[in-house]
Design an enzyme around this catalytic site. Structure first.
Site, PDB file in Angstrom:
ATOM      1  N   HIS A   1       0.822  -1.214   0.000  1.00 38.57           N
ATOM      2  CA  HIS A   1       0.000   0.000   0.000  1.00 38.57           C
ATOM      3  C   HIS A   1       0.852   1.258   0.000  1.00 38.57           C
ATOM      4  CE1 HIS A   1       0.614   0.709   4.403  1.00 38.57           C
ATOM      5  NE2 HIS A   1       0.642  -0.607   4.467  1.00 38.57           N
TER       6      HIS A   1
ATOM      7  N   ASP B   1      -0.650   4.230   0.903  1.00 40.34           N
ATOM      8  CA  ASP B   1      -1.182   5.162   1.903  1.00 40.34           C
ATOM      9  C   ASP B   1      -0.460   4.990   3.237  1.00 40.34           C
ATOM     10  OD1 ASP B   1      -2.481   2.606   2.074  1.00 40.34           O
ATOM     11  OD2 ASP B   1      -4.033   3.469   3.350  1.00 40.34           O
TER      12      ASP B   1
ATOM     13  N   ASP C   1       6.314   1.539   7.083  1.00 41.03           N
ATOM     14  CA  ASP C   1       4.984   0.997   6.765  1.00 41.03           C
ATOM     15  C   ASP C   1       4.335   1.834   5.672  1.00 41.03           C
ATOM     16  OD1 ASP C   1       2.610  -0.356   6.791  1.00 41.03           O
ATOM     17  OD2 ASP C   1       1.935   0.394   8.717  1.00 41.03           O
TER      18      ASP C   1
ATOM     19  N   GLU D   1      -5.160   0.773   2.591  1.00 43.39           N
ATOM     20  CA  GLU D   1      -4.928  -0.380   3.472  1.00 43.39           C
ATOM     21  C   GLU D   1      -5.128   0.051   4.918  1.00 43.39           C
ATOM     22  OE1 GLU D   1      -3.016  -3.377   5.966  1.00 43.39           O
ATOM     23  OE2 GLU D   1      -2.428  -1.293   5.837  1.00 43.39           O
ATOM     24  N   GLU D   2      -4.690   1.283   5.225  1.00 45.43           N
ATOM     25  CA  GLU D   2      -4.738   1.771   6.605  1.00 45.43           C
ATOM     26  C   GLU D   2      -6.143   2.244   6.983  1.00 45.43           C
ATOM     27  OE1 GLU D   2      -2.336   1.184   8.408  1.00 45.43           O
ATOM     28  OE2 GLU D   2      -0.416   1.438   7.409  1.00 45.43           O
TER      29      GLU D   2
ATOM     30  N   GLU E   1       4.539  -5.822   4.276  1.00 41.62           N
ATOM     31  CA  GLU E   1       4.286  -5.282   5.623  1.00 41.62           C
ATOM     32  C   GLU E   1       5.505  -5.487   6.519  1.00 41.62           C
ATOM     33  OE1 GLU E   1       1.942  -3.462   6.683  1.00 41.62           O
ATOM     34  OE2 GLU E   1       0.447  -3.697   5.101  1.00 41.62           O
TER      35      GLU E   1
ATOM     36  N   HIS F   1       3.398   3.575  12.705  1.00 38.32           N
ATOM     37  CA  HIS F   1       2.259   4.371  13.196  1.00 38.32           C
ATOM     38  C   HIS F   1       2.668   5.332  14.327  1.00 38.32           C
ATOM     39  CE1 HIS F   1      -1.116   1.588  11.435  1.00 38.32           C
ATOM     40  NE2 HIS F   1       0.003   1.509  10.722  1.00 38.32           N
TER      41      HIS F   1
HETATM   42 ZN    ZN Z   1       1.122  -1.399   6.358  1.00 42.57          ZN
END
Ligand code: ZN
Length: 375
Positions: free
Chosen positions: A66, A68, A99, A133-134, A162, A348
Protein backbone atom coordinates in the site's frame (compact mmCIF):
# COMPACT_ATOMS: atom_id res chain seq x y z
CA UNK A 1 22.78 7.04 -2.65
CA UNK A 2 21.31 3.63 -3.48
CA UNK A 3 18.36 3.30 -5.84
CA UNK A 4 16.20 1.90 -3.07
CA UNK A 5 16.97 4.75 -0.69
CA UNK A 6 16.38 7.36 -3.37
CA UNK A 7 12.99 5.90 -4.30
CA UNK A 8 11.97 5.50 -0.63
CA UNK A 9 12.72 9.21 -0.12
CA UNK A 10 10.69 10.17 -3.18
CA UNK A 11 7.72 8.15 -1.91
CA UNK A 12 7.92 9.54 1.64
CA UNK A 13 7.94 13.11 0.33
CA UNK A 14 4.46 12.48 -1.14
CA UNK A 15 1.99 12.98 1.75
CA UNK A 16 -0.32 10.06 0.97
CA UNK A 17 -2.52 9.88 4.08
CA UNK A 18 -5.33 7.33 3.51
CA UNK A 19 -7.05 7.29 1.03
CA UNK A 20 -4.72 9.76 -0.75
CA UNK A 21 -2.03 8.38 -3.01
CA UNK A 22 -0.37 11.73 -3.77
CA UNK A 23 1.35 10.46 -6.92
CA UNK A 24 3.13 7.46 -5.38
CA UNK A 25 1.44 4.97 -7.68
CA UNK A 26 2.13 7.04 -10.82
CA UNK A 27 5.80 7.01 -9.87
CA UNK A 28 5.80 3.22 -9.34
CA UNK A 29 3.88 2.58 -12.57
CA UNK A 30 6.31 4.74 -14.52
CA UNK A 31 9.25 2.68 -13.24
CA UNK A 32 7.47 -0.61 -14.01
CA UNK A 33 6.33 0.49 -17.49
CA UNK A 34 9.91 1.35 -18.35
CA UNK A 35 10.78 -2.28 -17.48
CA UNK A 36 8.12 -3.66 -19.82
CA UNK A 37 5.28 -4.21 -17.31
CA UNK A 38 1.68 -3.77 -18.42
CA UNK A 39 0.28 -1.37 -15.85
CA UNK A 40 -3.39 -1.01 -15.17
CA UNK A 41 -4.97 1.51 -12.77
CA UNK A 42 -7.93 -0.07 -10.93
CA UNK A 43 -9.59 2.77 -9.08
CA UNK A 44 -12.75 2.27 -7.04
CA UNK A 45 -14.57 5.07 -5.20
CA UNK A 46 -11.98 7.42 -3.72
CA UNK A 47 -9.31 4.71 -3.72
CA UNK A 48 -6.48 4.44 -6.21
CA UNK A 49 -5.08 0.98 -6.90
CA UNK A 50 -3.02 -0.51 -9.66
CA UNK A 51 -2.20 -3.91 -11.08
CA UNK A 52 0.94 -4.43 -13.15
CA UNK A 53 2.26 -7.57 -14.77
CA UNK A 54 5.43 -8.69 -16.55
CA UNK A 55 5.05 -11.95 -18.49
CA UNK A 56 1.97 -13.97 -19.31
CA UNK A 57 2.96 -17.43 -18.08
CA UNK A 58 2.25 -19.21 -14.81
CA UNK A 59 3.33 -19.28 -12.04
CA UNK A 60 2.47 -15.72 -11.08
CA UNK A 61 4.51 -14.08 -8.33
CA UNK A 62 2.97 -10.88 -6.92
CA UNK A 63 4.36 -8.09 -4.76
CA UNK A 64 1.50 -6.56 -2.76
CA UNK A 65 1.41 -3.42 -0.70
CA UNK A 66 0.00 0.00 0.00
CA UNK A 67 1.04 3.57 -0.76
CA UNK A 68 -1.18 5.16 1.90
CA UNK A 69 0.09 6.02 5.37
CA UNK A 70 -1.56 6.80 8.70
CA UNK A 71 -1.77 10.49 9.70
CA UNK A 72 1.45 11.85 11.25
CA UNK A 73 -0.29 13.35 14.30
CA UNK A 74 1.05 16.65 15.67
CA UNK A 75 3.97 17.65 13.44
CA UNK A 76 5.91 19.34 16.23
CA UNK A 77 6.18 15.99 18.02
CA UNK A 78 8.46 14.83 15.17
CA UNK A 79 12.20 15.58 15.23
CA UNK A 80 12.01 16.28 11.48
CA UNK A 81 8.87 16.95 9.39
CA UNK A 82 7.04 13.66 8.67
CA UNK A 83 6.91 14.20 4.92
CA UNK A 84 10.50 15.43 4.57
CA UNK A 85 12.61 12.28 4.39
CA UNK A 86 15.62 12.80 6.63
CA UNK A 87 18.60 10.55 7.41
CA UNK A 88 20.09 10.59 10.90
CA UNK A 89 22.51 7.97 12.27
CA UNK A 90 21.88 5.47 9.52
CA UNK A 91 18.09 5.69 9.80
CA UNK A 92 15.68 7.16 7.28
CA UNK A 93 12.90 9.07 9.04
CA UNK A 94 9.47 9.95 7.68
CA UNK A 95 5.84 8.80 7.81
CA UNK A 96 5.62 5.54 5.89
CA UNK A 97 9.38 4.82 6.03
CA UNK A 98 8.69 1.37 7.56
CA UNK A 99 4.98 1.00 6.77
CA UNK A 100 5.52 0.56 3.91
CA UNK A 101 7.20 2.89 1.47
CA UNK A 102 10.61 1.41 2.24
CA UNK A 103 9.30 -2.00 1.14
CA UNK A 104 7.76 -0.55 -2.02
CA UNK A 105 11.10 1.00 -2.95
CA UNK A 106 12.89 -2.31 -2.25
CA UNK A 107 10.37 -4.20 -4.43
CA UNK A 108 10.91 -1.84 -7.36
CA UNK A 109 14.70 -1.85 -7.22
CA UNK A 110 14.75 -5.64 -6.75
CA UNK A 111 12.46 -6.06 -9.76
CA UNK A 112 14.51 -3.69 -11.91
CA UNK A 113 17.72 -5.51 -11.12
CA UNK A 114 16.13 -8.95 -11.62
CA UNK A 115 14.37 -8.18 -14.92
CA UNK A 116 17.51 -6.59 -16.37
CA UNK A 117 19.48 -9.75 -15.56
CA UNK A 118 16.68 -12.16 -16.54
CA UNK A 119 14.50 -10.51 -19.20
CA UNK A 120 13.08 -13.93 -20.15
CA UNK A 121 12.44 -15.19 -16.62
CA UNK A 122 10.03 -18.05 -15.97
CA UNK A 123 6.43 -17.27 -14.99
CA UNK A 124 5.26 -13.73 -14.36
CA UNK A 125 5.83 -10.91 -11.88
CA UNK A 126 2.94 -8.72 -10.78
CA UNK A 127 2.26 -5.76 -8.48
CA UNK A 128 -0.98 -5.25 -6.55
CA UNK A 129 -0.83 -1.83 -4.92
CA UNK A 130 -3.58 0.05 -3.08
CA UNK A 131 -4.00 3.42 -1.36
CA UNK A 132 -6.53 2.13 1.15
CA UNK A 133 -4.93 -0.38 3.47
CA UNK A 134 -4.74 1.77 6.60
CA UNK A 135 -8.35 2.94 6.24
CA UNK A 136 -11.62 1.03 5.77
CA UNK A 137 -9.99 -1.14 3.05
CA UNK A 138 -13.28 -1.50 1.19
CA UNK A 139 -12.19 -0.20 -2.25
CA UNK A 140 -8.64 -1.46 -2.22
CA UNK A 141 -7.09 -4.93 -2.46
CA UNK A 142 -10.45 -6.65 -2.01
CA UNK A 143 -11.80 -4.99 -5.19
CA UNK A 144 -8.67 -5.67 -7.22
CA UNK A 145 -8.87 -9.34 -6.21
CA UNK A 146 -12.54 -9.45 -7.25
CA UNK A 147 -11.56 -8.05 -10.65
CA UNK A 148 -8.75 -10.57 -11.08
CA UNK A 149 -11.01 -13.45 -10.04
CA UNK A 150 -13.62 -12.41 -12.64
CA UNK A 151 -11.06 -12.73 -15.42
CA UNK A 152 -9.52 -15.85 -13.88
CA UNK A 153 -6.12 -14.30 -13.27
CA UNK A 154 -4.64 -16.30 -10.36
CA UNK A 155 -1.79 -15.32 -8.06
CA UNK A 156 0.32 -18.32 -7.06
CA UNK A 157 2.77 -16.63 -4.70
CA UNK A 158 2.25 -13.31 -2.98
CA UNK A 159 4.77 -11.34 -0.96
CA UNK A 160 3.21 -8.55 1.10
CA UNK A 161 5.74 -5.91 2.15
CA UNK A 162 4.29 -5.28 5.62
CA UNK A 163 6.91 -4.62 8.29
CA UNK A 164 7.23 -8.12 9.79
CA UNK A 165 10.65 -7.83 11.46
CA UNK A 166 11.04 -7.37 15.21
CA UNK A 167 14.71 -7.13 16.31
CA UNK A 168 16.67 -7.30 13.07
CA UNK A 169 15.77 -7.32 9.39
CA UNK A 170 13.80 -10.41 8.27
CA UNK A 171 14.12 -12.16 11.64
CA UNK A 172 10.36 -12.81 11.36
CA UNK A 173 8.23 -13.73 8.34
CA UNK A 174 4.47 -13.77 8.80
CA UNK A 175 3.08 -16.88 7.17
CA UNK A 176 -0.52 -16.25 8.19
CA UNK A 177 -2.75 -14.11 10.30
CA UNK A 178 -5.41 -14.77 12.86
CA UNK A 179 -8.99 -14.06 11.88
CA UNK A 180 -10.79 -11.06 13.36
CA UNK A 181 -14.49 -11.19 14.18
CA UNK A 182 -16.27 -8.29 15.91
CA UNK A 183 -19.64 -8.13 17.60
CA UNK A 184 -22.09 -5.55 18.94
CA UNK A 185 -24.44 -7.09 21.48
CA UNK A 186 -27.43 -5.24 22.97
CA UNK A 187 -29.00 -6.95 26.00
CA UNK A 188 -32.53 -5.66 26.45
CA UNK A 189 -34.10 -5.00 29.85
CA UNK A 190 -36.92 -2.85 31.14
CA UNK A 191 -36.11 0.60 32.45
CA UNK A 192 -37.45 1.51 35.89
CA UNK A 193 -36.93 3.07 39.33
CA UNK A 194 -34.22 1.37 41.40
CA UNK A 195 -36.64 1.41 44.35
CA UNK A 196 -39.13 -0.71 42.40
CA UNK A 197 -36.95 -3.40 40.76
CA UNK A 198 -39.91 -5.79 40.54
CA UNK A 199 -41.39 -3.41 37.95
CA UNK A 200 -38.20 -3.35 35.86
CA UNK A 201 -35.64 -5.82 34.43
CA UNK A 202 -32.00 -4.92 34.90
CA UNK A 203 -29.94 -5.83 31.79
CA UNK A 204 -26.65 -5.25 33.69
CA UNK A 205 -27.53 -7.88 36.28
CA UNK A 206 -28.80 -10.22 33.61
CA UNK A 207 -25.80 -9.87 31.31
CA UNK A 208 -23.02 -10.17 33.90
CA UNK A 209 -23.04 -13.94 34.45
CA UNK A 210 -23.22 -14.54 30.69
CA UNK A 211 -20.34 -12.13 30.03
CA UNK A 212 -18.30 -13.75 32.81
CA UNK A 213 -18.84 -17.09 31.12
CA UNK A 214 -17.76 -15.70 27.74
CA UNK A 215 -14.61 -14.24 29.31
CA UNK A 216 -13.73 -17.55 31.01
CA UNK A 217 -14.46 -19.74 28.00
CA UNK A 218 -11.63 -21.64 26.29
CA UNK A 219 -12.43 -21.30 22.59
CA UNK A 220 -9.66 -23.58 21.34
CA UNK A 221 -6.05 -24.41 22.16
CA UNK A 222 -4.54 -23.03 18.99
CA UNK A 223 -2.19 -25.22 16.96
CA UNK A 224 1.38 -25.40 15.70
CA UNK A 225 0.99 -22.08 13.87
CA UNK A 226 -1.62 -20.17 15.88
CA UNK A 227 -1.97 -19.17 19.52
CA UNK A 228 -5.35 -20.01 21.13
CA UNK A 229 -8.35 -17.96 20.04
CA UNK A 230 -8.92 -14.91 22.25
CA UNK A 231 -12.10 -13.09 23.29
CA UNK A 232 -11.85 -9.47 24.45
CA UNK A 233 -14.58 -7.06 25.52
CA UNK A 234 -13.63 -3.65 24.14
CA UNK A 235 -16.58 -1.54 25.29
CA UNK A 236 -19.48 -1.91 27.69
CA UNK A 237 -22.16 0.65 28.33
CA UNK A 238 -25.51 1.03 30.06
CA UNK A 239 -27.30 3.58 32.19
CA UNK A 240 -29.26 6.79 32.09
CA UNK A 241 -26.58 8.72 33.96
CA UNK A 242 -28.48 8.66 37.26
CA UNK A 243 -28.04 6.39 40.30
CA UNK A 244 -31.78 5.84 40.69
CA UNK A 245 -32.62 4.51 37.22
CA UNK A 246 -32.38 0.88 36.15
CA UNK A 247 -31.17 1.06 32.53
CA UNK A 248 -33.30 -0.25 29.69
CA UNK A 249 -30.43 -1.79 27.73
CA UNK A 250 -26.78 -2.78 27.94
CA UNK A 251 -24.45 -2.52 24.97
CA UNK A 252 -21.27 -4.59 24.69
CA UNK A 253 -18.65 -4.57 21.95
CA UNK A 254 -16.25 -7.48 21.74
CA UNK A 255 -13.78 -9.05 19.35
CA UNK A 256 -12.38 -12.47 18.62
CA UNK A 257 -8.88 -13.01 17.23
CA UNK A 258 -9.21 -16.56 16.06
CA UNK A 259 -7.07 -19.45 14.89
CA UNK A 260 -7.66 -21.96 12.11
CA UNK A 261 -8.98 -24.39 14.76
CA UNK A 262 -12.37 -22.69 14.59
CA UNK A 263 -14.54 -20.64 12.21
CA UNK A 264 -16.46 -17.42 12.58
CA UNK A 265 -19.72 -19.37 12.24
CA UNK A 266 -18.76 -21.72 15.07
CA UNK A 267 -17.84 -18.78 17.32
CA UNK A 268 -21.18 -17.08 16.63
CA UNK A 269 -23.03 -20.24 17.47
CA UNK A 270 -21.17 -20.80 20.74
CA UNK A 271 -21.69 -17.19 21.86
CA UNK A 272 -25.39 -17.38 21.12
CA UNK A 273 -25.72 -20.69 22.98
CA UNK A 274 -24.25 -19.08 26.10
CA UNK A 275 -26.50 -16.00 25.82
CA UNK A 276 -29.56 -18.20 25.31
CA UNK A 277 -28.68 -20.45 28.24
CA UNK A 278 -28.74 -17.35 30.46
CA UNK A 279 -32.18 -16.46 29.13
CA UNK A 280 -31.16 -13.08 27.78
CA UNK A 281 -33.30 -10.97 25.46
CA UNK A 282 -30.80 -9.50 22.99
CA UNK A 283 -29.96 -8.17 19.54
CA UNK A 284 -26.63 -9.21 18.05
CA UNK A 285 -24.68 -7.89 15.07
CA UNK A 286 -21.48 -9.49 13.78
CA UNK A 287 -18.76 -7.99 11.56
CA UNK A 288 -16.15 -10.32 10.12
CA UNK A 289 -12.98 -8.34 9.33
CA UNK A 290 -11.27 -11.39 7.90
CA UNK A 291 -10.93 -15.14 8.30
CA UNK A 292 -7.57 -16.56 9.39
CA UNK A 293 -5.14 -17.68 6.74
CA UNK A 294 -2.04 -19.84 6.79
CA UNK A 295 0.74 -20.58 4.32
CA UNK A 296 2.10 -23.67 5.97
CA UNK A 297 4.62 -24.99 3.49
CA UNK A 298 5.55 -24.78 -0.16
CA UNK A 299 7.80 -23.12 -2.70
CA UNK A 300 7.22 -19.55 -1.49
CA UNK A 301 8.02 -20.30 2.15
CA UNK A 302 11.09 -22.37 1.18
CA UNK A 303 12.38 -19.59 -1.08
CA UNK A 304 11.83 -16.90 1.57
CA UNK A 305 13.66 -18.91 4.23
CA UNK A 306 16.54 -19.62 1.87
CA UNK A 307 16.78 -16.00 0.68
CA UNK A 308 16.92 -14.64 4.24
CA UNK A 309 19.54 -17.22 5.24
CA UNK A 310 21.74 -16.40 2.23
CA UNK A 311 21.51 -12.61 2.43
CA UNK A 312 21.37 -12.07 6.20
CA UNK A 313 23.28 -15.14 7.43
CA UNK A 314 20.60 -16.14 9.94
CA UNK A 315 17.36 -18.03 9.81
CA UNK A 316 13.95 -16.46 9.94
CA UNK A 317 11.15 -17.33 12.36
CA UNK A 318 7.59 -17.98 11.19
CA UNK A 319 4.80 -16.14 12.96
CA UNK A 320 1.07 -15.50 12.67
CA UNK A 321 0.90 -12.81 15.35
CA UNK A 322 -0.12 -9.19 14.89
CA UNK A 323 -3.11 -7.41 13.41
CA UNK A 324 -4.80 -8.13 10.11
CA UNK A 325 -3.33 -7.15 6.75
CA UNK A 326 -4.46 -7.16 3.13
CA UNK A 327 -3.12 -10.73 2.92
CA UNK A 328 -6.58 -11.71 4.24
CA UNK A 329 -8.10 -10.74 0.86
CA UNK A 330 -5.48 -12.50 -1.25
CA UNK A 331 -5.12 -15.83 0.60
CA UNK A 332 -8.75 -16.97 0.03
CA UNK A 333 -8.03 -17.19 -3.74
CA UNK A 334 -5.69 -20.08 -3.00
CA UNK A 335 -2.49 -18.04 -3.25
CA UNK A 336 0.44 -18.73 -0.93
CA UNK A 337 0.90 -15.47 1.01
CA UNK A 338 3.83 -14.26 3.11
CA UNK A 339 4.60 -10.94 4.75
CA UNK A 340 8.22 -9.90 4.81
CA UNK A 341 9.35 -6.34 5.42
CA UNK A 342 11.36 -4.04 7.70
CA UNK A 343 11.28 -3.62 11.49
CA UNK A 344 7.90 -2.71 12.90
CA UNK A 345 9.09 -1.00 16.11
CA UNK A 346 8.21 2.55 14.95
CA UNK A 347 5.21 2.01 12.69
CA UNK A 348 2.26 4.37 13.20
CA UNK A 349 4.41 6.32 15.73
CA UNK A 350 6.09 9.71 15.61
CA UNK A 351 9.63 9.53 14.22
CA UNK A 352 8.82 6.43 12.16
CA UNK A 353 12.04 5.18 10.59
CA UNK A 354 13.77 2.40 8.69
CA UNK A 355 17.45 1.42 8.59
CA UNK A 356 19.19 2.67 5.43
CA UNK A 357 21.20 -0.54 5.27
CA UNK A 358 18.04 -2.58 5.87
CA UNK A 359 16.48 -1.06 2.75
CA UNK A 360 19.31 -2.37 0.58
CA UNK A 361 19.29 -5.77 2.25
CA UNK A 362 15.52 -6.02 1.85
CA UNK A 363 15.91 -5.32 -1.88
CA UNK A 364 18.55 -8.08 -2.04
CA UNK A 365 16.25 -10.53 -0.25
CA UNK A 366 13.38 -9.69 -2.63
CA UNK A 367 15.64 -10.11 -5.66
CA UNK A 368 16.96 -13.44 -4.41
CA UNK A 369 13.37 -14.56 -3.88
CA UNK A 370 12.59 -13.76 -7.52
CA UNK A 371 15.66 -15.70 -8.65
CA UNK A 372 14.76 -18.74 -6.56
CA UNK A 373 11.17 -18.81 -7.81
CA UNK A 374 11.40 -17.60 -11.40
CA UNK A 375 14.70 -18.80 -12.85
ZN1 ZN B 1 1.12 -1.40 6.36
Amino acid sequence: MSDTLELAKELISRPSVTPEDAGCQALMMERLSALGFDTEPMNFGDTQNFWARHGSEDPLFCFAGHTDVVPPGPEDAWDSPPFEPTIRDGLLYGRGAADMKGSLAAMISATESFVKKHPDHNGSIAYLITSDEEGPATHGTVKVIETLELRDEKIDWCLVGEPSSTEKLADVVKNGRRGSHGCRLVVKGIQGHVAYPHLARNPVHQAMPALAELVAEEWDQGNEFFPPTTFQISNIHAGAGATNVIPGALEVLFNFRFSTETTHEALEQRVQEILDRHGLDYDIEWTLSGPPFLTAAGALLDAAQQAVQEIMGYSTELSTSGGTSDGRFIAPTGAQVLELGPLNATIHKVNECVGVEDLDNLARIYERLLELLLT
